[in-house]
Design a protein around this motif. Sequence first.
Motif, PDB file in Angstrom:
ATOM      1  N   ALA A 167     -75.384   7.305 -54.237  1.00  0.00           N
ATOM      2  CA  ALA A 167     -74.566   8.515 -54.325  1.00  0.00           C
ATOM      3  C   ALA A 167     -74.179   9.014 -52.939  1.00  0.00           C
ATOM      4  CB  ALA A 167     -75.313   9.603 -55.098  1.00  0.00           C
ATOM      5  N   ALA A 168     -75.113   8.951 -51.990  1.00  0.00           N
ATOM      6  CA  ALA A 168     -74.822   9.406 -50.631  1.00  0.00           C
ATOM      7  C   ALA A 168     -73.716   8.575 -49.995  1.00  0.00           C
ATOM      8  CB  ALA A 168     -76.093   9.332 -49.786  1.00  0.00           C
ATOM      9  N   VAL A 169     -73.853   7.263 -50.073  1.00  0.00           N
ATOM     10  CA  VAL A 169     -72.861   6.387 -49.461  1.00  0.00           C
ATOM     11  C   VAL A 169     -71.498   6.564 -50.132  1.00  0.00           C
ATOM     12  CG1 VAL A 169     -72.231   3.970 -49.079  1.00  0.00           C
ATOM     13  CG2 VAL A 169     -74.580   4.711 -48.707  1.00  0.00           C
ATOM     14  N   SER A 170     -71.493   6.690 -51.456  1.00  0.00           N
ATOM     15  CA  SER A 170     -70.237   6.886 -52.172  1.00  0.00           C
ATOM     16  C   SER A 170     -69.586   8.212 -51.791  1.00  0.00           C
ATOM     17  CB  SER A 170     -70.490   6.845 -53.684  1.00  0.00           C
ATOM     18  OG  SER A 170     -70.955   5.575 -54.079  1.00  0.00           O
ATOM     19  N   LEU A 171     -70.415   9.251 -51.622  1.00  0.00           N
ATOM     20  CA  LEU A 171     -69.898  10.557 -51.215  1.00  0.00           C
ATOM     21  C   LEU A 171     -69.244  10.480 -49.846  1.00  0.00           C
ATOM     22  CD1 LEU A 171     -69.710  13.660 -51.720  1.00  0.00           C
ATOM     23  CD2 LEU A 171     -71.885  13.841 -50.490  1.00  0.00           C
ATOM     24  N   TRP A 172     -69.902   9.808 -48.900  1.00  0.00           N
ATOM     25  CA  TRP A 172     -69.332   9.684 -47.559  1.00  0.00           C
ATOM     26  C   TRP A 172     -67.999   8.953 -47.590  1.00  0.00           C
ATOM     27  CZ3 TRP A 172     -74.458   7.567 -45.005  1.00  0.00           C
ATOM     28  CH2 TRP A 172     -75.416   8.599 -45.000  1.00  0.00           C
ATOM     29  N   LEU A 173     -67.926   7.860 -48.349  1.00  0.00           N
ATOM     30  CA  LEU A 173     -66.676   7.101 -48.434  1.00  0.00           C
ATOM     31  C   LEU A 173     -65.579   7.930 -49.081  1.00  0.00           C
ATOM     32  CD1 LEU A 173     -68.058   3.603 -49.481  1.00  0.00           C
ATOM     33  CD2 LEU A 173     -66.967   4.167 -47.303  1.00  0.00           C
ATOM     34  N   ASN A 174     -65.908   8.612 -50.175  1.00  0.00           N
ATOM     35  CA  ASN A 174     -64.914   9.430 -50.866  1.00  0.00           C
ATOM     36  C   ASN A 174     -64.470  10.630 -50.034  1.00  0.00           C
ATOM     37  OD1 ASN A 174     -64.517   8.052 -53.394  1.00  0.00           O
ATOM     38  ND2 ASN A 174     -66.569   8.675 -53.992  1.00  0.00           N
ATOM     39  N   ALA A 175     -65.331  11.059 -49.103  1.00  0.00           N
ATOM     40  CA  ALA A 175     -64.975  12.185 -48.232  1.00  0.00           C
ATOM     41  C   ALA A 175     -64.065  11.753 -47.094  1.00  0.00           C
ATOM     42  CB  ALA A 175     -66.244  12.818 -47.668  1.00  0.00           C
ATOM     43  N   GLY A 176     -63.833  10.450 -46.962  1.00  0.00           N
ATOM     44  CA  GLY A 176     -62.924   9.952 -45.942  1.00  0.00           C
ATOM     45  C   GLY A 176     -63.594   9.460 -44.673  1.00  0.00           C
ATOM     46  N   VAL A 177     -64.944   9.390 -44.650  1.00  0.00           N
ATOM     47  CA  VAL A 177     -65.634   8.830 -43.487  1.00  0.00           C
ATOM     48  C   VAL A 177     -65.314   7.335 -43.415  1.00  0.00           C
ATOM     49  CG1 VAL A 177     -67.872   8.485 -42.369  1.00  0.00           C
ATOM     50  CG2 VAL A 177     -67.468  10.538 -43.759  1.00  0.00           C
ATOM     51  N   SER A 178     -65.039   6.856 -42.232  1.00  0.00           N
ATOM     52  CA  SER A 178     -64.631   5.456 -42.092  1.00  0.00           C
ATOM     53  C   SER A 178     -65.737   4.518 -42.553  1.00  0.00           C
ATOM     54  CB  SER A 178     -64.259   5.144 -40.644  1.00  0.00           C
ATOM     55  OG  SER A 178     -65.411   5.138 -39.821  1.00  0.00           O
ATOM     56  N   ALA A 179     -65.323   3.380 -43.119  1.00  0.00           N
ATOM     57  CA  ALA A 179     -66.287   2.408 -43.625  1.00  0.00           C
ATOM     58  C   ALA A 179     -67.236   1.911 -42.533  1.00  0.00           C
ATOM     59  CB  ALA A 179     -65.559   1.234 -44.284  1.00  0.00           C
ATOM     60  N   PRO A 180     -66.763   1.618 -41.302  1.00  0.00           N
ATOM     61  CA  PRO A 180     -67.709   1.179 -40.261  1.00  0.00           C
ATOM     62  C   PRO A 180     -68.766   2.238 -39.938  1.00  0.00           C
ATOM     63  CG  PRO A 180     -65.483   0.554 -39.655  1.00  0.00           C
ATOM     64  CD  PRO A 180     -65.361   1.460 -40.852  1.00  0.00           C
TER      65      PRO A 180
END
Length: 218
Positions: A167-180
């Motif tokens: 959930a944390a990783v998905s939240l970061w990605l959905n928030a627009g944090v870059s994949a790297p």
Amino acid sequence: MVNPRQAQELLTAVTYVGGRGRGRRLMALFACMYYAALRPGETVALRKDDCHLPATGWGRLLVDVSRPEVNTQWTDTGDAHEERGLKHRGRDDVRPVPIPPTLVKILRRHIAEFGVGSDGRIFRSERGGVVASTAYTEVWQEARKLALTPSQVASPLARRPYDLRHAAVSLWLNAGVSAPDVAERAGHSVDVLLRVYAKCLDGQQEIANRRIDDALVA
């Protein structure tokens, strides 16, 4: 995956599970999985010296070891937890993980209330040992019953403590944090990150639909 509101409700529910402060001792452990995307083995190995916990603002965890639970036949000591280096990294590598003020406050409160072990470990069993996966999984299942609706309890939603990391990783990605950047924080390659961890948060599809609608009429 749980959304932020559901995650907060689950963490609160954990504190109501069990007698003698059993759930309260574990709430910060689950919070590390959600707010810092730590693996369970990394969380139980976390030491006070690994944590920069300022009075205000963001903090940082320096993750350099994991204590996954393994079959005692395959360890040198006969312990159920074996100390290892970080997954996908060299034995001496350290992974810095920025943590939000919410987690900083949770960890500061936990240390003030429960102290740390003789080896500096933040999370310990009631007898001072390494927290067993069976113990925190049992608390987690009880917390799900308190925080979620019956249909959600029967669903895969946050079924395992490890799902907090997803959930944390998905939240970061959905928030627009870059994949790297997300991959660096989570301790994964970008390829594995996008293939395995980019799950859908509960309610995120509706947000995506609105964004697509807005783009179509723009």
